[in-house]
Design an enzyme around this catalytic site. Structure first.
Site, mmCIF file in Angstrom:
data_model
loop_
_atom_site.group_PDB
_atom_site.id
_atom_site.type_symbol
_atom_site.label_atom_id
_atom_site.label_comp_id
_atom_site.label_asym_id
_atom_site.label_seq_id
_atom_site.Cartn_x
_atom_site.Cartn_y
_atom_site.Cartn_z
ATOM 1 N N SER A 134 -33.643 -6.745 16.544
ATOM 2 C CA SER A 134 -32.306 -6.679 15.979
ATOM 3 C C SER A 134 -32.316 -7.184 14.535
ATOM 4 O O SER A 134 -32.970 -6.593 13.674
ATOM 5 C CB SER A 134 -31.334 -7.451 16.869
ATOM 6 O OG SER A 134 -29.994 -7.152 16.554
ATOM 7 N N ASP A 192 -27.835 0.264 24.779
ATOM 8 C CA ASP A 192 -27.576 -0.836 23.847
ATOM 9 C C ASP A 192 -26.158 -0.685 23.291
ATOM 10 O O ASP A 192 -25.830 0.329 22.675
ATOM 11 C CB ASP A 192 -28.607 -0.769 22.716
ATOM 12 C CG ASP A 192 -28.602 -1.980 21.811
ATOM 13 O OD1 ASP A 192 -27.510 -2.519 21.542
ATOM 14 O OD2 ASP A 192 -29.701 -2.363 21.357
ATOM 15 N N HIS A 206 -29.558 -4.403 24.899
ATOM 16 C CA HIS A 206 -29.998 -5.147 23.718
ATOM 17 C C HIS A 206 -30.616 -6.502 24.073
ATOM 18 O O HIS A 206 -30.973 -7.264 23.188
ATOM 19 C CB HIS A 206 -28.796 -5.363 22.790
ATOM 20 C CG HIS A 206 -29.151 -5.663 21.361
ATOM 21 N ND1 HIS A 206 -29.732 -4.734 20.519
ATOM 22 C CD2 HIS A 206 -28.986 -6.790 20.613
ATOM 23 C CE1 HIS A 206 -29.904 -5.267 19.322
ATOM 24 N NE2 HIS A 206 -29.463 -6.508 19.348
#
Length: 279
Positions: free
Chosen positions: A148, A224, A257
């Site tokens: 991320s 996600d 995620h």
């Protein structure tokens, strides 16, 4: 270069440690984790640095990333720094996506962030020097990865340091922070209004401006919840195609995620790094 050992644990024949040191870059105490595989008893080993995402410390990937067995089998040192300076006197913000836990791997120039938020210098200069001084790393064989915000960091660090990293990968990276809400908040807050400064911390913009990587592995979960609004891997795919950068972009069906996603594919990523670090 002095470090303090916070804790160590034997794992898969190697040693998982947590350490801290006084950082000149951030003006405070920084904590990081290092796994040293058993093969290091015979000499220096390749090193892979993992940069974490928003809200995380060194501990998230250390506790949930499930990298130790693969790293021990492959003979890789794994380094996991924090995501920002922390502590009394360090600026913060009530929101999760700015301030402590959200350094975005830049050197801030704006108030109130500039005195401490120098994570670019920390992860590209200071921490590598600390690691080289205290651990049996082969500095000629370095890889970098991240998740991320940390995937954003891994990509930009590698793109701006050509030849330094023999292997680069990312999990669900922020590929074009100038184009998405997370970056549109963080970049002006830390770097001011000059968008030329933002481009130096945007992987897609760096590629458009001529930066190159030998090749790249990216995993992205299709479930996600940040995929469409914040991550947009199609931007990276287009930029790499235009630049001739070999990109392996794997869309993993049903994965989100979280560290459930990261831990599932961590061994794949370490094997990718090992294949290139030992070539």
């Amino acid at each position: 270069m002095t470090i303090e050992t916070v804790e160590t644990h034997k794992a898969h024949g190697g040693v998982q440690g947590v350490y801290r040191h006084a950082s000149a870059a951030t003006g405070g105490t920084m904590t990081f984790a290092v796994f040293v595989p058993p093969q290091a008893a015979a000499g220096p080993r390749p090193v892979v640095t993992y940069l974490s995402g928003l809200t995380c410390t060194h501990a998230n990937v250390m506790d949930k990333g499930e990298y130790r067995k693969a790293a021990a089998d492959l003979g890789l040192i794994v380094v996991c720094p924090d995501t920002s300076p922390r502590g009394d006197g360090v600026a913060d913000d009530p929101a999760y996506d700015l301030g402590q836990g959200a350094g975005f791997y830049v050197d801030a120039t704006e108030a109130p962030w500039a005195p401490h938020f120098r994570m670019w210098t920390y992860v590209t200069e200071e921490l590598p020097a600390v690691i080289a001084a205290h651990f049996p790393v082969d500095t000629a064989r370095q890889g970098i990865t991240g998740h991320s915000m940390g995937g954003h960091g891994a990509l930009t660090v590698a793109l701006r340091n050509p030849g330094r990293f023999k292997s680069v990968s990312a999990f669900a990276p922020i590929v074009a922070p100038m184009q998405v809400p997370w970056g549109q908040k963080a970049l002006p807050a830390y770097l001011g209004p000059d968008q030329a400064k933002w481009r130096r911390h945007d992987a897609v913009a760096l590629i458009e401006d001529g930066a190159r990587l030998p090749e790249l592995l990216v995993d992205q979960g299709t479930a996600d919840n940040f995929l469409a609004n914040q991550l947009q891997p199609e931007r990276l795919k287009s930029a790499c195609a235009a630049a001739g950068i070999p990109l392996t972009l794997r869309l993993q069906d049903g994965y989100d995620h979280s560290y459930h996603f990261i831990s599932t594919f961590m061994a794949d990523h370490l094997a990718w790094h090992a294949a290139r670090l030992f070539a």
